[in-house]
Design a protein around this motif. Structure first.
Motif, mmCIF file in Angstrom:
data_model
loop_
_atom_site.group_PDB
_atom_site.id
_atom_site.type_symbol
_atom_site.label_atom_id
_atom_site.label_comp_id
_atom_site.label_asym_id
_atom_site.label_seq_id
_atom_site.Cartn_x
_atom_site.Cartn_y
_atom_site.Cartn_z
ATOM 1 N N ARG A 1 43.946 39.232 11.265
ATOM 2 C CA ARG A 1 44.368 40.062 9.728
ATOM 3 C C ARG A 1 44.669 41.818 10.404
ATOM 4 O O ARG A 1 43.508 42.565 10.170
ATOM 5 N N THR B 1 39.293 41.275 10.552
ATOM 6 C CA THR B 1 40.439 41.871 10.471
ATOM 7 C C THR B 1 40.349 43.711 10.971
ATOM 8 O O THR B 1 39.451 43.991 11.032
ATOM 9 N N ARG C 1 40.236 39.468 1.266
ATOM 10 C CA ARG C 1 40.986 38.223 0.035
ATOM 11 C C ARG C 1 40.718 37.098 0.599
ATOM 12 O O ARG C 1 41.153 36.375 2.034
ATOM 13 N N GLU D 1 42.160 45.677 1.590
ATOM 14 C CA GLU D 1 42.487 44.243 1.654
ATOM 15 C C GLU D 1 41.747 43.193 2.799
ATOM 16 O O GLU D 1 42.515 42.290 2.417
ATOM 17 N N SER D 2 40.837 43.092 3.250
ATOM 18 C CA SER D 2 40.462 43.111 3.840
ATOM 19 C C SER D 2 39.558 41.374 3.302
ATOM 20 O O SER D 2 39.922 40.008 4.111
ATOM 21 N N VAL E 1 45.405 45.195 8.763
ATOM 22 C CA VAL E 1 44.984 46.177 7.037
ATOM 23 C C VAL E 1 45.446 47.158 6.721
ATOM 24 O O VAL E 1 45.445 48.060 8.462
ATOM 25 N N ARG E 2 45.800 47.578 5.960
ATOM 26 C CA ARG E 2 46.146 49.128 5.727
ATOM 27 C C ARG E 2 45.464 49.980 4.995
ATOM 28 O O ARG E 2 44.704 51.134 5.759
#
Length: 196
Positions: free
Chosen positions: A97, A74, A107, A104-105, A99-100
Motif C-alpha cells: 500500500r 506500506t 488501517r 495511513e499505514s 500511503v501519503r
C-alpha cells in the motif's frame, strides 16, 4: 541541523532516483546482520496478520513474509514500492500500500507491527497520530518490533528520542518485552498489555 517536519514521499523519491538502493539493503553486511537480529527477536511466534511500515524496496518484507500468514507493507515512496512489488512478486500473501502520511499505514488490526528505521522520520505531530492509530491497530497480545540506527542524522528525531516518544504515547497500551542496544542500532520489542 534537524529537519522539523516529517519526511514525505518527495524526499524519499529523490533518494531512490539518485540510487535505487540508497541504504545498501541488498549489499551491506550491516543490513543483513541487522535483519537477522530483527527476525531472531521475533522468535518462533508466527503472526496471522503483520504490518511493515516503511517497507522501502522490500528486502526485509521478503523475509518477514515467511513469518506472517498475511503481510501488509506500506511506504510513502511510489518508486520504492515499485521495486518492492517486483522483489516480492512471487509472494501472494504480501499486500503493498502506498500511503501519503504515516498514520495511513495503520488501517486494520495486526498482531505484528514492524517499524524498522522509520520512526525517526516523523515529527511530534505525526508521532502522536501514529501512537493513537497504533493503539487501535494492535491486536490483543499483538507485538510491535522497532529497530533504529543510532548514528547522527538530520531527521526530525534521533533514534532514542523517536522510540521513547512513541513509547510514552503508548503508555498503558504496551508492555516492554525487550530492549537491546547494539553498537549501531537499538531493537525494541513491545507487546500489547493484557489489561488493554
Amino acid at each position: 541541523m534537524r529537519k522539523t517536519a516529517s519526511l514525505d514521499g518527495d524526499y524519499f523519491d529523490g533518494l531512490y532516483r539518485a540510487d535505487p538502493d540508497p541504504w545498501g539493503f541488498t549489499t551491506r553486511p550491516y543490513e543483513a546482520a541487522k535483519y537477522d537480529d530483527t527476525l531472531a527477536a521475533l522468535g518462533d511466534e508466527r503472526a496471522a496478520r503483520g504490518l511493515e511500515v516503511g517497507c522501502s524496496i522490500g528486502v526485509l518484507t521478503r523475509r518477514l513474509a515467511a513469518r506472517c500468514d498475511r503481510l501488509v507493507a506500506t511506504d510513502v515512496s511510489p518508486l520504492a514500492l515499485r521495486e518492492a512489488r517486483r522483489r516480492c512478486a512471487d509472494l501472494p500473501s504480501v499486500e503493498f500500500r502506498q500511503v501519503r502520511r504515516p498514520v495511513e499505514s495503520f488501517r486494520g488490526i495486526f498482531d505484528l507491527i514492524v517499524l524498522s528505521e522509520v520512526v525517526y522520520y516523523w515529527d511530534d505531530t505525526d508521532l502522536k497520530r501514529v501512537a493513537n492509530a497504533m493503539a487501535a491497530a494492535i491486536a490483543a497480545r499483538g507485538r510491535v518490533l522497532l529497530v533504529h540506527w543510532l548514528g547522527e542524522t538530520d531527521y526530525p528525531k534521533s533514534a532514542d528520542d523517536a522510540v521513547e516518544a512513541l513509547r510514552a504515547h503508548l503508555a498503558g497500551v504496551i508492555d516492554i518485552e525487550r530492549q537491546d542496544r547494539r553498537e549501531a542500532y537499538r531493537l525494541d520489542l513491545w507487546r500489547r498489555a493484557a489489561r488493554t
